[in-house]
Design a protein around this motif. Sequence first.
Motif, PDB file in Angstrom:
ATOM      1  N   LEU A  69      39.766  50.601 -19.364  1.00 55.41           N
ATOM      2  CA  LEU A  69      40.872  50.317 -20.251  1.00 55.41           C
ATOM      3  C   LEU A  69      40.336  50.025 -21.649  1.00 55.41           C
ATOM      4  CD1 LEU A  69      41.797  49.597 -17.300  1.00 55.41           C
ATOM      5  CD2 LEU A  69      43.371  47.971 -18.348  1.00 55.41           C
ATOM      6  N   THR A  70      41.136  50.361 -22.656  1.00 56.45           N
ATOM      7  CA  THR A  70      40.707  50.212 -24.044  1.00 56.45           C
ATOM      8  C   THR A  70      41.593  49.224 -24.779  1.00 56.45           C
ATOM      9  OG1 THR A  70      39.978  52.502 -24.038  1.00 56.45           O
ATOM     10  CG2 THR A  70      40.263  51.462 -26.187  1.00 56.45           C
ATOM     11  N   CYS A  71      40.966  48.429 -25.634  1.00 53.88           N
ATOM     12  CA  CYS A  71      41.676  47.515 -26.510  1.00 53.88           C
ATOM     13  C   CYS A  71      41.115  47.711 -27.920  1.00 53.88           C
ATOM     14  CB  CYS A  71      41.483  46.078 -26.052  1.00 53.88           C
ATOM     15  SG  CYS A  71      42.219  44.831 -27.127  1.00 53.88           S
ATOM     16  N   ASN A  72      41.956  48.152 -28.835  1.00 52.57           N
ATOM     17  CA  ASN A  72      41.549  48.340 -30.225  1.00 52.57           C
ATOM     18  C   ASN A  72      42.277  47.348 -31.124  1.00 52.57           C
ATOM     19  OD1 ASN A  72      39.856  50.839 -30.003  1.00 52.57           O
ATOM     20  ND2 ASN A  72      41.767  51.685 -29.246  1.00 52.57           N
ATOM     21  N   TYR A  73      41.604  46.911 -32.163  1.00 54.95           N
ATOM     22  CA  TYR A  73      42.247  45.967 -33.072  1.00 54.95           C
ATOM     23  C   TYR A  73      41.878  46.332 -34.517  1.00 54.95           C
ATOM     24  CZ  TYR A  73      37.639  43.754 -32.907  1.00 54.95           C
ATOM     25  OH  TYR A  73      36.298  43.523 -32.964  1.00 54.95           O
ATOM     26  N   THR A  74      42.712  45.885 -35.438  1.00 53.05           N
ATOM     27  CA  THR A  74      42.489  46.160 -36.858  1.00 53.05           C
ATOM     28  C   THR A  74      42.716  44.905 -37.672  1.00 53.05           C
ATOM     29  OG1 THR A  74      44.797  46.843 -37.135  1.00 53.05           O
ATOM     30  CG2 THR A  74      43.198  48.583 -36.673  1.00 53.05           C
ATOM     31  N   ASN A  75      42.177  44.918 -38.884  1.00 54.71           N
ATOM     32  CA  ASN A  75      42.395  43.850 -39.865  1.00 54.71           C
ATOM     33  C   ASN A  75      41.990  42.477 -39.364  1.00 54.71           C
ATOM     34  OD1 ASN A  75      43.566  45.761 -41.580  1.00 54.71           O
ATOM     35  ND2 ASN A  75      45.580  45.434 -40.706  1.00 54.71           N
ATOM     36  N   THR A 111      31.801  46.794 -34.469  1.00 52.86           N
ATOM     37  CA  THR A 111      31.806  47.841 -35.505  1.00 52.86           C
ATOM     38  C   THR A 111      33.000  48.764 -35.308  1.00 52.86           C
ATOM     39  OG1 THR A 111      29.408  47.749 -35.643  1.00 52.86           O
ATOM     40  CG2 THR A 111      30.484  49.711 -36.538  1.00 52.86           C
ATOM     41  N   LEU A 112      33.209  49.177 -34.079  1.00 55.22           N
ATOM     42  CA  LEU A 112      34.360  50.028 -33.746  1.00 55.22           C
ATOM     43  C   LEU A 112      35.645  49.236 -33.645  1.00 55.22           C
ATOM     44  CD1 LEU A 112      32.917  52.389 -30.960  1.00 55.22           C
ATOM     45  CD2 LEU A 112      33.344  52.933 -33.367  1.00 55.22           C
ATOM     46  N   LYS A 113      35.554  47.914 -33.595  1.00 57.84           N
ATOM     47  CA  LYS A 113      36.699  47.040 -33.378  1.00 57.84           C
ATOM     48  C   LYS A 113      37.396  47.420 -32.067  1.00 57.84           C
ATOM     49  CE  LYS A 113      37.529  45.853 -38.241  1.00 57.84           C
ATOM     50  NZ  LYS A 113      37.011  44.470 -38.113  1.00 57.84           N
ATOM     51  N   GLN A 114      36.598  47.416 -31.030  1.00 55.85           N
ATOM     52  CA  GLN A 114      37.099  47.878 -29.747  1.00 55.85           C
ATOM     53  C   GLN A 114      36.439  47.115 -28.604  1.00 55.85           C
ATOM     54  OE1 GLN A 114      35.739  51.821 -27.893  1.00 55.85           O
ATOM     55  NE2 GLN A 114      37.829  52.323 -28.528  1.00 55.85           N
ATOM     56  N   SER A 115      37.230  46.863 -27.566  1.00 52.68           N
ATOM     57  CA  SER A 115      36.706  46.312 -26.324  1.00 52.68           C
ATOM     58  C   SER A 115      37.105  47.247 -25.189  1.00 52.68           C
ATOM     59  CB  SER A 115      37.266  44.914 -26.075  1.00 52.68           C
ATOM     60  OG  SER A 115      36.827  44.407 -24.822  1.00 52.68           O
ATOM     61  N   LEU A 116      36.170  47.478 -24.282  1.00 49.15           N
ATOM     62  CA  LEU A 116      36.445  48.259 -23.086  1.00 49.15           C
ATOM     63  C   LEU A 116      36.380  47.340 -21.872  1.00 49.15           C
ATOM     64  CD1 LEU A 116      34.321  51.477 -23.747  1.00 49.15           C
ATOM     65  CD2 LEU A 116      36.744  51.101 -24.211  1.00 49.15           C
ATOM     66  N   PHE A 117      37.308  47.559 -20.949  1.00 50.17           N
ATOM     67  CA  PHE A 117      37.418  46.751 -19.737  1.00 50.17           C
ATOM     68  C   PHE A 117      37.279  47.704 -18.560  1.00 50.17           C
ATOM     69  CE2 PHE A 117      38.881  43.105 -17.334  1.00 50.17           C
ATOM     70  CZ  PHE A 117      39.602  43.626 -16.283  1.00 50.17           C
ATOM     71  N   HIS A 118      36.291  47.461 -17.717  1.00 51.99           N
ATOM     72  CA  HIS A 118      36.021  48.339 -16.585  1.00 51.99           C
ATOM     73  C   HIS A 118      36.259  47.588 -15.277  1.00 51.99           C
ATOM     74  CE1 HIS A 118      33.804  51.063 -19.353  1.00 51.99           C
ATOM     75  NE2 HIS A 118      33.380  49.944 -19.895  1.00 51.99           N
ATOM     76  N   TRP A 132      43.027  27.081 -34.229  1.00 56.16           N
ATOM     77  CA  TRP A 132      43.888  26.829 -33.081  1.00 56.16           C
ATOM     78  C   TRP A 132      45.147  27.676 -33.173  1.00 56.16           C
ATOM     79  CZ3 TRP A 132      42.908  22.322 -36.236  1.00 56.16           C
ATOM     80  CH2 TRP A 132      43.858  22.135 -37.249  1.00 56.16           C
ATOM     81  N   GLY A 133      45.870  27.733 -32.069  1.00 53.81           N
ATOM     82  CA  GLY A 133      47.236  28.242 -32.089  1.00 53.81           C
ATOM     83  C   GLY A 133      47.427  29.653 -31.622  1.00 53.81           C
ATOM     84  N   LYS A 134      47.695  30.509 -32.583  1.00 57.01           N
ATOM     85  CA  LYS A 134      48.403  31.754 -32.355  1.00 57.01           C
ATOM     86  C   LYS A 134      47.540  32.857 -31.756  1.00 57.01           C
ATOM     87  CE  LYS A 134      51.384  34.813 -35.042  1.00 57.01           C
ATOM     88  NZ  LYS A 134      51.902  35.080 -36.399  1.00 57.01           N
ATOM     89  N   PHE A 135      47.418  32.887 -30.418  1.00 55.99           N
ATOM     90  CA  PHE A 135      46.790  34.025 -29.777  1.00 55.99           C
ATOM     91  C   PHE A 135      47.709  35.235 -29.892  1.00 55.99           C
ATOM     92  CE2 PHE A 135      42.958  32.861 -27.422  1.00 55.99           C
ATOM     93  CZ  PHE A 135      42.967  31.485 -27.558  1.00 55.99           C
ATOM     94  N   GLN A 136      47.092  36.404 -30.065  1.00 62.80           N
ATOM     95  CA  GLN A 136      47.869  37.630 -30.131  1.00 62.80           C
ATOM     96  C   GLN A 136      47.491  38.515 -28.960  1.00 62.80           C
ATOM     97  OE1 GLN A 136      47.716  39.686 -33.836  1.00 62.80           O
ATOM     98  NE2 GLN A 136      49.058  41.331 -33.167  1.00 62.80           N
ATOM     99  N   PHE A 137      48.495  38.961 -28.197  1.00 62.16           N
ATOM    100  CA  PHE A 137      48.271  39.776 -27.017  1.00 62.16           C
ATOM    101  C   PHE A 137      48.631  41.234 -27.287  1.00 62.16           C
ATOM    102  CE2 PHE A 137      47.365  37.030 -23.366  1.00 62.16           C
ATOM    103  CZ  PHE A 137      47.593  35.786 -23.919  1.00 62.16           C
ATOM    104  N   GLY A 138      47.888  42.134 -26.649  1.00 58.08           N
ATOM    105  CA  GLY A 138      48.301  43.516 -26.621  1.00 58.08           C
ATOM    106  C   GLY A 138      49.455  43.692 -25.643  1.00 58.08           C
ATOM    107  N   ALA A 139      50.039  44.887 -25.627  1.00 53.55           N
ATOM    108  CA  ALA A 139      51.174  45.155 -24.745  1.00 53.55           C
ATOM    109  C   ALA A 139      50.745  45.329 -23.304  1.00 53.55           C
ATOM    110  CB  ALA A 139      51.926  46.386 -25.221  1.00 53.55           C
ATOM    111  N   GLY A 140      49.439  45.526 -23.092  1.00 51.49           N
ATOM    112  CA  GLY A 140      48.935  45.649 -21.735  1.00 51.49           C
ATOM    113  C   GLY A 140      48.900  47.080 -21.242  1.00 51.49           C
TER     114      GLY A 140
END
Lengths: 113, 110
Positions: A21-27, A69-76, A98-106
């Motif tokens: 699975l891939t998780c990409n993030y920006t900014n 560098t790629l701003k990416q996490s892979l989950f295997h 503290w505080g505001k965790f941001q989640f992907g849509a899954g």
Amino acid sequence: SQKIEQNSEALNIQEGKTATLTCNYTNYSPAYLQWYRQDPGRGPVFLLLIRENEKEKRKERLKVTFDTTLKQSLFHITASQPADSATYLCALPPTDSWGKFQFGAGTQVVVTP
Amino acid sequence: DAGVTQSPTHLIKTRGQQVTLRCSPKSGHDTVSWYQQALGQGPQFIFQYYEEEERQRGNFPDRFSGHQFPNYSSELNVNALLLGDSALYLCASSLTHEQFFGPGTRLTVL
């Protein structure tokens, strides 16, 4: 503002294979990134945390990589089992201390026997 | 340890009504966060409480308010309910980076 993206299409995989699975993030340059598992109608369950100075983290059949560098996490999920069927969420920590965790849509994973 | 508990499990309300959701954190946890999760989406951060004060807030209107009690339990209040407020409301407690989520309250607004 930071944006986090996960593949919205369900991943169908045969038992015994590896799911990736891939998780990409920006900014954003997070100090760490988290992965959670969520079953239907239940709250997410924490699986793994990987820090920016760690390339790879393992827990049993799970492996996470983090490329800042790629701003990416892979989950295997290796040697997948039907019990691994669930939605997997990645989460970025707050930009302040503290505080505001941001989640992907899954991404939903379906493992068939 | 019972973990994070939430009540009620399910709730049905009509537009314009008000609702209160409750959360008891995991034993020893002093920080409680609330999230809204619409179907097919990830949890969206509403706000976080620490030492009985709102410490951080997400992009939610003032209709969403909360409270934390001295025993660290927390309430989420939503006023003037809209159809779009229908969602799974999750409470998470934490001591460090790892968040422990409750089972959620499924709110349906008719």
